[in-house]
Structures are given as structure tokens and as C-alpha cells.
Write a protein that holds these residues in place. Structure first.
Motif, PDB file in Angstrom:
ATOM      1  N   PRO A 120       7.060  11.345  -6.567  1.00  0.00           N
ATOM      2  CA  PRO A 120       8.258  10.758  -7.190  1.00  0.00           C
ATOM      3  C   PRO A 120       9.258  10.201  -6.180  1.00  0.00           C
ATOM      4  N   ILE A 121       9.435  10.908  -5.070  1.00  0.00           N
ATOM      5  CA  ILE A 121      10.366  10.418  -4.049  1.00  0.00           C
ATOM      6  C   ILE A 121       9.886   9.085  -3.492  1.00  0.00           C
ATOM      7  N   THR A 122       8.575   9.004  -3.228  1.00  0.00           N
ATOM      8  CA  THR A 122       8.019   7.796  -2.620  1.00  0.00           C
ATOM      9  C   THR A 122       8.124   6.587  -3.535  1.00  0.00           C
ATOM     10  N   VAL A 123       7.811   6.756  -4.805  1.00  0.00           N
ATOM     11  CA  VAL A 123       7.725   5.586  -5.685  1.00  0.00           C
ATOM     12  C   VAL A 123       9.007   5.298  -6.462  1.00  0.00           C
ATOM     13  N   PHE A 124       9.931   6.270  -6.560  1.00  0.00           N
ATOM     14  CA  PHE A 124      11.113   6.054  -7.389  1.00  0.00           C
ATOM     15  C   PHE A 124      12.448   6.100  -6.636  1.00  0.00           C
ATOM     16  N   PHE A 125      12.527   6.872  -5.568  1.00  0.00           N
ATOM     17  CA  PHE A 125      13.840   7.128  -4.966  1.00  0.00           C
ATOM     18  C   PHE A 125      14.037   6.544  -3.572  1.00  0.00           C
ATOM     19  N   ARG A 126      13.048   5.894  -2.991  1.00  0.00           N
ATOM     20  CA  ARG A 126      13.209   5.369  -1.626  1.00  0.00           C
ATOM     21  C   ARG A 126      13.939   4.029  -1.595  1.00  0.00           C
ATOM     22  N   GLY A 158      -3.817   7.724  -5.136  1.00  0.00           N
ATOM     23  CA  GLY A 158      -4.210   9.040  -4.642  1.00  0.00           C
ATOM     24  C   GLY A 158      -3.689  10.201  -5.457  1.00  0.00           C
ATOM     25  N   ALA A 159      -2.700   9.956  -6.328  1.00  0.00           N
ATOM     26  CA  ALA A 159      -2.118  11.058  -7.103  1.00  0.00           C
ATOM     27  C   ALA A 159      -3.161  11.792  -7.955  1.00  0.00           C
ATOM     28  N   PRO A 160      -4.046  11.093  -8.662  1.00  0.00           N
ATOM     29  CA  PRO A 160      -5.054  11.822  -9.451  1.00  0.00           C
ATOM     30  C   PRO A 160      -5.959  12.701  -8.595  1.00  0.00           C
ATOM     31  N   TYR A 161      -6.168  12.305  -7.339  1.00  0.00           N
ATOM     32  CA  TYR A 161      -7.008  13.127  -6.466  1.00  0.00           C
ATOM     33  C   TYR A 161      -6.407  14.513  -6.285  1.00  0.00           C
ATOM     34  N   MET A 162      -5.069  14.584  -6.108  1.00  0.00           N
ATOM     35  CA  MET A 162      -4.422  15.878  -5.883  1.00  0.00           C
ATOM     36  C   MET A 162      -4.662  16.822  -7.058  1.00  0.00           C
ATOM     37  N   ALA A 163      -4.519  16.284  -8.281  1.00  0.00           N
ATOM     38  CA  ALA A 163      -4.755  17.112  -9.461  1.00  0.00           C
ATOM     39  C   ALA A 163      -6.236  17.483  -9.574  1.00  0.00           C
ATOM     40  N   HIS A 164      -7.099  16.512  -9.343  1.00  0.00           N
ATOM     41  CA  HIS A 164      -8.539  16.777  -9.459  1.00  0.00           C
ATOM     42  C   HIS A 164      -9.018  17.763  -8.410  1.00  0.00           C
ATOM     43  N   ASP A 165      -8.490  17.676  -7.191  1.00  0.00           N
ATOM     44  CA  ASP A 165      -8.978  18.549  -6.117  1.00  0.00           C
ATOM     45  C   ASP A 165      -8.624  20.005  -6.390  1.00  0.00           C
ATOM     46  N   LEU A 192       0.806  -1.220   0.000  1.00  0.00           N
ATOM     47  CA  LEU A 192       0.000   0.000   0.000  1.00  0.00           C
ATOM     48  C   LEU A 192       0.841   1.274   0.000  1.00  0.00           C
ATOM     49  N   ALA A 193       2.089   1.168   0.463  1.00  0.00           N
ATOM     50  CA  ALA A 193       2.934   2.373   0.534  1.00  0.00           C
ATOM     51  C   ALA A 193       3.093   3.003  -0.845  1.00  0.00           C
ATOM     52  N   ASP A 194       3.365   2.168  -1.846  1.00  0.00           N
ATOM     53  CA  ASP A 194       3.439   2.672  -3.219  1.00  0.00           C
ATOM     54  C   ASP A 194       2.069   2.680  -3.883  1.00  0.00           C
TER      55      ASP A 194
END
Length: 268
Positions: A137-143, A80-87, A72-74
Motif C-alpha cells: 500500500p505504501i508503494t502504490v498509494f502513498f509515495r 508480485g503481491a499474489p505471490y506473497m499470499a500464495h507462498d 515497473l516500480a508500481d
């Protein structure tokens, strides 16, 4: 994770559109501004509830704060990313129609309207953009698969959002002087302080407990970018909490004055 992204891109705009349709047909006396504002707050409450549930699941599943992982972390970041743009779009629509109701907007959408929206809600828009363009990007690519526990803690910061949404909906319903609104206001302050401010020392304490480091020394054992990132997220939370305290103080004074006016004896 593309499927999670697509699901989020369908779910949140779909919910927003559905709420608008239902509210417009059931509450015909409401203006477009009322319908859009309440719809946006309902979708916000749903997203926050899902984020809190995902965060609680991750936190309770990770015994090691650094190496334990949970899908669930990724997964929820993508969802949830689309929510940020939609909101951001939904907040703009709410701003636009509210200005039209109040007579501040007589034409269609314009660059001036967008500028007015960005000036009014610049902190919220910036917060959404930072989460979308930096945190994601940090969460899904660089951790490199590390620190799912801390990602879960950050998801749980959304716990206060449904109560914030409930408060705004109560105001929209004309219940801002009701006992329910006052109780909800207290819950907002408590949950906001616990889950958006105290969560940061909690994360440092959990890390220190695992590695035998005193809380006040943890900051010196973490990479600079981690401390800077946490500070960047914490700073607006403190700012919003101070705004909530000021709003609560104004509401208390207003109600105190109203009670004093009722208790004052009438004179002929």
C-alpha cells in the motif's frame, strides 16, 4: 495495474501447480512433501529472479533518486503481491505434508496444524504479511510517485533467494554434502550480505551523493518514517544472515569431523 495483479494471481499458483504435476509424474519415488517443497522453492526462485531483474532495470534507469520514475516500480508490486499470499499457502502445504511423512500429522488439516506452521515459520510469514499489507500500500498509494530508485533497490534484495532455493533443493536431492552445495552456500552468504544488508547503506549513500550530504548525516535528512521503515526491513535480514552464518559454521564443523574420521588410521 489490475491486469498486473491478475497476471500474478494466475502465474504463481499456475507455476506451483505445474511443477507439482511434472515432479509427481517424473519423480515417482518422491513423497508429496518432497514434491511440494521443491515446487515451492522453484516458484520462489522464479519470483526472486523476476524481482531482481525488475529492480536492476529501475535502478539503472533512475538518475535522480527521488523524482525519476519507472513503470515497473508500481507494476511489479502489483504483479508480485499474489505471490506473497500464495507462498504462505505453499509453505503451509510443505509443512503439513512434511509432518505427515515424519509421523507428526496423522489427521487432516486442523487449527493445531496451522498453529504449528505459524510457530515454525513465524518470521517468514510475518515478512510476507508486512510486504503484502504494509509495503505494497505504501508503494502504490502513498509515495506520490517519488523514490522509484529505492523501490528498485528493495526489489534487488531478492537476488540471494534463488541460491537459497537451490541449496534447499540440493538438500532435498540428498546432495547436502556435495561440493556444489558448499559452493552454493558461499554464494548465498555473499549475495545475502551484499543485497540484503549492504543495500541499505548504499541507498543512503546514493541519496547523500545526489544532495551533497555525508553518509553519516543522511539519516538526519530523511523523514522519520523512512528510517523506521528501512530499519523494519533491515532487522529481519540481519537476523536471517546470523542464522545463515550459524548454519554454515555447523556444516563446516560437521565436514571437518567427517574428514578427521576418514583420515584417522584404523586399528584392529
Amino acid at each position: 495495474m489490475l491486469s498486473a495483479l491478475v497476471c500474478g494471481a494466475v502465474a504463481f499458483p499456475g507455476l506451483f501447480y505445474s511443477f507439482r504435476r511434472v515432479l509427481k509424474h517424473t519423480l515417482t519415488q518422491w513423497s508429496d512433501a518432497d514434491v511440494i517443497t521443491v515446487s515451492e522453492r522453484l516458484v520462489s526462485a522464479i519470483h526472486a529472479s523476476l524481482a531482481t531483474a525488475a529492480g536492476a532495470t529501475i535502478v539503472t534507469s533512475c538518475r535522480d533518486t527521488m523524482t525519476d520514475s519507472h513503470w515497473l516500480a508500481d507494476g511489479f508490486v502489483w504483479f508480485g503481491a499474489p505471490y506473497m499470499a500464495h507462498d504462505i499457502y505453499a509453505m503451509y502445504l510443505s509443512h503439513y505434508h512434511t509432518r505427515r511423512v515424519r509421523g507428526g500429522e496423522t489427521g487432516g488439516h486442523s487449527l493445531q496444524t496451522v498453529k504449528a506452521f505459524l510457530m515454525k515459520d513465524k518470521m517468514l510469514v510475518l515478512h510476507h504479511l508486512v510486504l503484502l499489507l504494509i509495503f505494497m500500500p505504501i508503494t502504490v498509494f502513498f509515495r506520490r510517485g517519488l523514490g522509484d530508485f529505492f523501490v528498485g533497490c528493495l526489489f534487488m534484495t531478492e537476488f540471494s533467494t534463488p541460491f537459497v532455493s537451490i541449496g534447499k533443493i540440493l538438500i532435498q536431492l540428498g546432495l547436502d554434502d556435495s561440493r556444489l552445495h558448499r559452493i552454493n552456500g558461499v554464494v548465498v552468504l555473499l549475495t545475502f550480505f551484499m543485497c540484503r544488508i549492504l543495500v541499505f547503506p548504499f541507498m543512503y549513500w546514493m541519496y547523500g551523493r545526489q544532495f551533497g550530504i555525508p553518509l553519516h548525516r543522511v539519516v538526519f535528512h530523511l523523514p522519520l518514517q523512512c528510517n523506521v521503515g528501512n530499519l523494519a526491513i533491515l532487522a529481519p535480514q540481519i537476523y536471517w544472515f546470523l542464522l545463515l552464518l550459524r548454519k554454515a559454521h555447523r556444516l563446516y564443523l560437521r565436514q571437518k569431523r567427517g574428514k578427521g574420521d576418514k583420515d584417522r588410521p584404523k586399528t584392529d
